[in-house]
Design a protein around this motif. Sequence first.
Motif, PDB file in Angstrom:
ATOM      1  N   PHE A 255       5.546  -7.028  -0.859  1.00 19.86           N
ATOM      2  CA  PHE A 255       4.621  -5.897  -0.787  1.00 19.86           C
ATOM      3  C   PHE A 255       3.364  -6.172  -1.613  1.00 19.86           C
ATOM      4  O   PHE A 255       2.241  -5.945  -1.166  1.00 19.86           O
ATOM      5  N   ARG A 259      -0.533  -7.465  -0.142  1.00 17.84           N
ATOM      6  CA  ARG A 259      -1.685  -6.590  -0.373  1.00 17.84           C
ATOM      7  C   ARG A 259      -2.781  -7.347  -1.135  1.00 17.84           C
ATOM      8  O   ARG A 259      -3.977  -7.190  -0.858  1.00 17.84           O
ATOM      9  N   SER A 281       0.309  -1.077  -3.777  1.00 10.17           N
ATOM     10  CA  SER A 281       1.656  -1.621  -3.565  1.00 10.17           C
ATOM     11  C   SER A 281       2.505  -1.563  -4.819  1.00 10.17           C
ATOM     12  O   SER A 281       3.722  -1.358  -4.746  1.00 10.17           O
ATOM     13  N   LYS A 357      -3.721  -7.129  10.498  1.00  8.33           N
ATOM     14  CA  LYS A 357      -2.875  -6.069  11.030  1.00  8.33           C
ATOM     15  C   LYS A 357      -2.171  -6.550  12.294  1.00  8.33           C
ATOM     16  O   LYS A 357      -2.622  -7.477  12.974  1.00  8.33           O
ATOM     17  N   TYR A 618      10.305   0.717   2.991  1.00  9.16           N
ATOM     18  CA  TYR A 618       9.413   0.686   4.149  1.00  9.16           C
ATOM     19  C   TYR A 618       8.729   2.035   4.343  1.00  9.16           C
ATOM     20  O   TYR A 618       7.539   2.103   4.657  1.00  9.16           O
ATOM     21  N   PHE A 621       6.040   2.701   1.755  1.00  9.39           N
ATOM     22  CA  PHE A 621       4.925   1.764   1.940  1.00  9.39           C
ATOM     23  C   PHE A 621       4.024   2.211   3.096  1.00  9.39           C
ATOM     24  O   PHE A 621       2.802   2.295   2.951  1.00  9.39           O
ATOM     25  N   ILE A 622       4.636   2.516   4.245  1.00  7.11           N
ATOM     26  CA  ILE A 622       3.818   2.873   5.401  1.00  7.11           C
ATOM     27  C   ILE A 622       3.165   4.244   5.210  1.00  7.11           C
ATOM     28  O   ILE A 622       2.006   4.456   5.590  1.00  7.11           O
ATOM     29  N   ARG A 625       0.072   3.783   3.107  1.00  3.76           N
ATOM     30  CA  ARG A 625      -1.058   3.208   3.853  1.00  3.76           C
ATOM     31  C   ARG A 625      -1.701   4.253   4.764  1.00  3.76           C
ATOM     32  O   ARG A 625      -2.918   4.267   4.940  1.00  3.76           O
ATOM     33  N   GLY A 641      -2.756   2.787   9.662  1.00  8.65           N
ATOM     34  CA  GLY A 641      -1.747   2.624   8.616  1.00  8.65           C
ATOM     35  C   GLY A 641      -0.515   1.910   9.124  1.00  8.65           C
ATOM     36  O   GLY A 641       0.047   1.043   8.435  1.00  8.65           O
ATOM     37  N   THR A 642      -0.098   2.251  10.339  1.00  8.15           N
ATOM     38  CA  THR A 642       1.061   1.579  10.940  1.00  8.15           C
ATOM     39  C   THR A 642       0.753   0.120  11.219  1.00  8.15           C
ATOM     40  O   THR A 642       1.568  -0.773  10.935  1.00  8.15           O
ATOM     41  N   THR A 644      -1.594  -1.938   9.844  1.00  8.08           N
ATOM     42  CA  THR A 644      -1.822  -2.784   8.667  1.00  8.08           C
ATOM     43  C   THR A 644      -0.558  -2.977   7.835  1.00  8.08           C
ATOM     44  O   THR A 644      -0.420  -3.988   7.139  1.00  8.08           O
ATOM     45  N   SER A 645       0.364  -2.024   7.893  1.00  7.09           N
ATOM     46  CA  SER A 645       1.595  -2.175   7.106  1.00  7.09           C
ATOM     47  C   SER A 645       2.695  -2.875   7.888  1.00  7.09           C
ATOM     48  O   SER A 645       3.701  -3.294   7.311  1.00  7.09           O
TER      49      SER A 645
END
Length: 726
Positions: A255, A259, A281, A357, A618, A621-622, A625, A641-642, A644-645
Amino acid sequence: MLPEKIAAWSRRHRAVTLVGWVALVVVALLPGMLLDGESRRSTDPGESGRAQTALNAQDTFEPLRENVLVQAKEPGSRPFATDEELRRATEDLVTTLTRSGSVSDVRSPLATDGGERISADGASGLVGFSIAGGEKEIRPNFETASALVDEVASRHPSVRLGQSGDLSLSTVVDKGIREDVKRSELLSLPLTLVILLIVFGALVAASVPLLLAGTTVAATFGFLSVVDDFTPINSATTVITLLIGMAVGVDYSLFFLRRQREERARGHSVDDAIRIAARTSGHVVVVSGVTVVLCVSGLVFTGLDNFTGLAISTAFVVGLAVLGAVTVLPALLSLLGDKVDRGRIPWLGKRRTAAEKSRFWSATARVVTRRPSLWGGVAVALLILLTLPALGMRLQDPTPAESLPRSVAAIDVAVRTQEAFPGAVYPAMVVLTAENGGPVDSPALRSAITDLDRRIGETSGVLNKPVTVANVDDAVVVRVPLSGAGRDAEADAALAKLRTEVLPQTIGEVDGVEFAVSGRTASARDFADRVVERMPLVFGFVLLAAFVLLLLAFRSVAVALGSILLNLLSIGAAYGVLTWIFQDGHFASLLGFTPYGGVVGWLPMFMFVLLFGLSMDYHIFILSRIRERRAEGAVTAIVRGTGTSAGVISGAAVIMVGVVSVFITLSAIEYKMMGVGMAVAVLIDATLVRGVLLPAFLTALGERAWRRDGKSVAPERVPELSSPNA
């Protein structure tokens, strides 16, 4: 934020941070190398625990019993009673063992009262004996006796002489565990390195998470050598800690490192990229780590010391992984600079460095956000469909013969012995003690034991013979074979009859005598009962802890409740797949197991606690973002966000699945179940839940997802640096 401040200090004091980490690992390892303390023994719950405690209070220990099955190798031979070769082999065995001095209390099917040691079909005989000697002589005498059995077998090639018993089975189980630990160590490190090379495309970048995770696990094992003096840390805990430590240690590093690489690709300097990674992160890592530790702490509410040890070991390894991610990792990345991308792998290195991404998940998120009800409904329906087999889940622990493959000689003999003499391999152990703490043996008790033996003869097929009686200092131990396979419904019914009817009506009639039943069937039954009893408390604690942490992290009741619901769906689906594969027996030959009609009793609760914590990695994290980009519009934020993560989550999921899949390669069926269950849950979580359900859920809620007390929560601000450097 605190993670940003800690990372900034570590970056400025790189030498102190790195030397301090090495010193921490060394200090942690020293007690295990210098101290040789005795590990604390676990205690079973319930009645079996009382029996165990009563035996532990004696100065000596209960004699370990072994059995030798005597059968003709060729089917269709004459019955044992009239087969001269079987009788000669039995006489030879009894004489040889008796003369050796390594055994005592030899029981023969040829003795005057030996009829109960001839199987119901008349084809097999059973020779029983105890291993002689004190604690230091037990192992040498056992090995001597086993060698003598092999010797006698070689003199009678047409007769099968197979040994199984207390020490035989515990020896093969211990050997299997040691081999599993060794195999997990050998497989986890290279497998993780290969996956990291694919994810990062550079040798140095891949080595950093592996180095951090490896030292984290090593330090944890060092600390556990001290904890083991107070709380039992068994071999299963060691294997689980190793693989969980590798998984979360690498995930947290992934993570942070991805980043940092992303910010470098945007033109920020090394130190500025580390600062942004720590703020974003790093914060996610801390929240995720705290969530995992709190969720796993729920195991303490079971009151089972093995689960307490597992909770402590998991808390140690996850806590150290978080500490390393926010201190050592920033220091290392600052020290390495752009050298972290050295050793690039052809065709992977150039593509992976930019941490771009994901086109696939970005496109998927766009499709889902256009029709969230449709795609969310399809995903929910699919997860419910996968969950359905779990409605018929039967919680049942395997016996050693069901856990390990029959290719192990002692396991094959145990199965044959159990078939010929039901209950002889896994008898109930009735521990008799005096209420006043003195010697329990008396004429009245002996008369009651005789009555017990008579009652057992009358209940043949439920409680079986041969019954053995042994004095253990002030206590008396009576072994009673139970019908069934050791851990099935038939064995449980026989145990209940022994505890609630036969013993109260015989031993219970003697004044001043207490009894408690232990043994494999009893201890597994009592353990399962405790797990079921405490399960609502554990589940409630985990759900409440997750809700509070998510509420604090995102300040949104809707997000917190929705996240919990999504986790429940993925865990339910994992339960269903686990039941379908292991209880119903699908893919048995592929995975290398023999189905026994159940699922390990403690596994569903353990999976719930662990997966609920790990899946938050997960999820948090998402969500973080997406929250960063809320100013761009709700749908755009979800899609970007979806997308790039997704790269990080996919890489983390592949690593997690790869590491837990090591469980599937181990010999015990319990580990295989754990590996399959966790791998399926992580895959579902990282794909269907995070890629489809979460975007659909957030789109359907819109701005309501981020409202608190009727007010919209401001998006998280990511620092904009005025002069980015290439």
